[in-house]
Design a protein around this motif. Structure first.
Motif, PDB file in Angstrom:
ATOM      1  N   GLN A 345      30.619  44.427  43.428  1.00 43.19           N
ATOM      2  CA  GLN A 345      31.901  45.085  43.205  1.00 43.19           C
ATOM      3  C   GLN A 345      31.991  46.423  43.929  1.00 43.19           C
ATOM      4  N   LYS A 350      35.466  45.084  47.653  1.00 43.33           N
ATOM      5  CA  LYS A 350      36.823  45.210  47.103  1.00 43.33           C
ATOM      6  C   LYS A 350      37.860  45.292  48.212  1.00 43.33           C
ATOM      7  N   ASN A 375      36.222  39.842  38.701  1.00 43.70           N
ATOM      8  CA  ASN A 375      36.058  41.203  38.211  1.00 43.70           C
ATOM      9  C   ASN A 375      36.830  42.195  39.074  1.00 43.70           C
ATOM     10  N   LEU A 376      36.813  41.985  40.381  1.00 41.95           N
ATOM     11  CA  LEU A 376      37.583  42.853  41.281  1.00 41.95           C
ATOM     12  C   LEU A 376      39.080  42.605  41.128  1.00 41.95           C
ATOM     13  N   SER A 378      40.622  41.832  38.485  1.00 42.45           N
ATOM     14  CA  SER A 378      41.079  42.477  37.247  1.00 42.45           C
ATOM     15  C   SER A 378      41.364  43.960  37.453  1.00 42.45           C
ATOM     16  N   GLN A 379      40.838  44.534  38.533  1.00 42.08           N
ATOM     17  CA  GLN A 379      41.050  45.955  38.830  1.00 42.08           C
ATOM     18  C   GLN A 379      42.240  46.184  39.757  1.00 42.08           C
ATOM     19  N   MET A 380      42.863  45.100  40.219  1.00 41.47           N
ATOM     20  CA  MET A 380      43.947  45.190  41.190  1.00 41.47           C
ATOM     21  C   MET A 380      45.296  44.950  40.526  1.00 41.47           C
ATOM     22  N   ASP A 381      46.342  45.357  41.224  1.00 41.69           N
ATOM     23  CA  ASP A 381      47.700  45.012  40.835  1.00 41.69           C
ATOM     24  C   ASP A 381      48.033  43.692  41.518  1.00 41.69           C
ATOM     25  N   ARG A 401      38.258  40.550  30.837  1.00 41.86           N
ATOM     26  CA  ARG A 401      38.565  41.619  31.796  1.00 41.86           C
ATOM     27  C   ARG A 401      39.890  41.351  32.512  1.00 41.86           C
ATOM     28  N   ASP A 404      42.465  42.260  29.959  1.00 45.16           N
ATOM     29  CA  ASP A 404      42.267  43.527  29.249  1.00 45.16           C
ATOM     30  C   ASP A 404      42.257  43.280  27.738  1.00 45.16           C
TER      31      ASP A 404
END
Length: 534
Positions: A345, A350, A375-376, A378-381, A401, A404
């Motif tokens: 990650q 990313k 996992n990546l 889940s961190q993006m829009d 994740r 959320d």
């Protein structure tokens, strides 16, 4: 292939059929009882049979089964009947049992108030209710599929007694569903009975597979009770059996070549995680992909090629723009893409994943996103991305994740969780578990093929390779790609390979590399070396 039916839909169909005069409750109950009796005969030892019966129709099914068994030579048994008013059907069967099987002892249990005061299981005459070595089989007819409240009091004590008998080696046959298990979600409601075999009626209930269902239901058999298909308009979830999997795989021409079998690209691997990339690549090849290329950090090249010499590699430099310039033409020539296995990650991973997902949004390439790819993500829009041609393969932690949410929220209702993930990301979803939930725009299915032996690191990487290979093969055919069929075939092959590996290496000894070894043979229904798939 099975199709599940919810308890509410089952009740509706039964009620409508009886209201239209197409069948009677007595006829349905008699057929159900016949199936339960046959199961008891197959499991029963030399001892007596004890039926734990509630006051509803589930208890009526068990009482009717005891009446049928009473006709067997030398049969000995008891009915332990919960206190309270019986349903009309259950009362009818109790009356018949007393007439036709007078040797079967019926013991009514104390009511809840007496149990709370005494704190021990007694019948209405004050005699203790205990199970010993003289019991050859137990029938669980306490509660049916419509249970919606926690099991307490006398019923809870009987569930515990049944579990103790199971642990001591007594076979337990559950009527329709183990008592205490939610028929819709598979969640345990207070106490639950552990069954050797569950005889479910007409169509299996989703709770037998979802949640904790597989843990408590034992072997599941579906009994025909006379509800004809034309009376049944319920949708249900598709559940493949072993014999269904080969039909989901495209037939291969004798003169086909590696190009016809599809080109898979895998953007996977990082320092310390080269094995994940190699397992995914090996699984894709074992599933039938003609060509597999692993796009990985250049420092990983030698390790990945050593572990998987049959795959080619594209070494990607540390500069992300240069790496993307090299990766993009490879994607343009691929039939399927796998992303995330052992990717890490970091900033480099990313940045490249972000470029890949934007590229996928404007192209027809189908992809599988797993592990660190999820996992990546889940961190993006993801609102601006088109992931409709992608399959997301989260386990509950990754699903939490993505949404959320807490893991417990995901596992409490796997079907609802999978639907929420699909709605948020617009992709097809494999929510992995003992029973994986498969959701696409074409429908919903469950995969129950597999074994706990597959609970090892790398198993998910193998599934990514399997799904990529099947997507790539389908992309080369003139017919449209049906994502649900691909997920059913892929998860089924993966599970059957796990069963074959378990037969060879034991439940504790299976490795993800063993899954790869058996994938090709699983597609043909053979485990190799004289072993057959279960």
């Amino acid at each position: 292939m099975w199709k599940t039916i919810t308890p509410a839909e089952m009740k509706r169909i039964e009620t409508e059929a009886m209201a239209r005069g197409l069948c009677t409750g007595e006829a349905l109950m008699n057929r159900a009882a016949q199936a339960v009796a046959e199961a008891v005969r197959s499991h029963r030892g030399a001892g007596q049979v004890i039926a734990l019966c509630g006051t509803g129709n589930n208890g009526g099914d068990a009482i009717a089964a005891m009446r049928i068994l009473a006709g067997d030579a030398g049969f000995c048994g008891e009915v332990w009947l919960m206190a309270g008013n019986l349903s009309p059907d259950a009362q009818r069967e109790l009356n018949r049992l007393r007439r036709e099987g007078p040797q079967v002892l019926v013991r009514r249990m104390m009511d809840e108030a007496e149990y709370a005061q005494v704190g021990a299981l007694l019948d209405e005459n004050g005699n203790p209710l205990t199970l010993d070595d003289s019991v050859g089989c137990l029938i669980d007819g306490l509660f049916g599929t419509g249970l919606s409240r926690p099991v307490e009091g006398v019923a809870a004590a009987l569930c515990r007694l049944a579990c103790a008998a199971y642990d001591a080696g007594t076979p337990v046959v559950a009527v329709d569903i183990p008592s205490g298990l939610c028929g819709r979600t598979g969640q345990v409601l207070g106490e639950v009975v552990r069954a050797t075999e569950t005889i479910t009626f007409h169509r299996p209930k989703p709770g037998l597979f979802l949640g904790q269902g597989l843990e408590w239901a034992g072997q599941v058999a579906v009994a025909d009770i006379g509800l004809l298909p034309q009376w049944d308009d319920a949708e249900g979830l598709a559940v493949c059996q072993r014999e269904d999997i080969p039909a989901l795989l495209p037939r291969r021409s004798r003169i086909s070549h590696k190009g016809d079998h599809g080109r898979v690209v895998l953007f996977c691997g990082s320092t310390g995680m080269a094995g994940a990339a190699a397992i995914a690549a090996t699984a894709a090849l074992r599933t039938g992909a003609g060509l597999v290329t692993v796009a990985c950090p250049e420092r990983m090249l030698d390790v990945v090629q050593t572990l998987c010499p049959c795959a080619t590699c594209l070494p990607l430099p540390e500069d992300e723009e240069t790496a993307w310039a090299q990766l993009q033409p490879l994607l343009a020539g691929a039939d399927a893409l796998g992303v995330g296995c052992g990717l890490g990650q970091g900033i480099w991973a990313k940045a490249l994943l972000n470029k890949i997902l934007k590229w996928l949004s404007g192209h027809s390439l189908r992809a599988v996103i797993d592990a660190d790819g999820l996992n990546l993500l889940s961190q993006m829009d993801a609102s601006s991305l088109d992931l409709s041609r992608c399959i997301l393969t989260p386990h509950p932690g990754e699903a939490a994740r993505l949404m959320d949410a807490a893991v417990a929220e995901i596992t409490a209702d796997g079907l609802r969780s999978g639907e929420r993930i699909r709605k948020r990301y617009g992709a097809s979803v494999v929510l992995k578990g003992a029973a994986s939930v498969l959701i696409s725009g074409e429908g919903t299915a469950l995969n129950v093929l597999g074994t706990s032996a597959m609970g090892k690191g790398g198993s998910g990487d193998a599934l990514t390779g399997v799904l990529c290979a099947l997507l790539a093969e389908r992309a080369r055919l003139p017919e449209p790609v049906h994502m649900l069929a691909v997920m059913q075939a892929g998860c089924g092959l993966h599970g059957l390979a796990g069963c074959a590996a378990e037969a060879r290496h034991g439940n504790r000894g299976v490795l993800a590399t063993d899954l790869c070894e058996y994938l090709g043979l699983a597609a043909e229904g053979s485990a190799g070396d004289g072993l057959r798939l279960p």
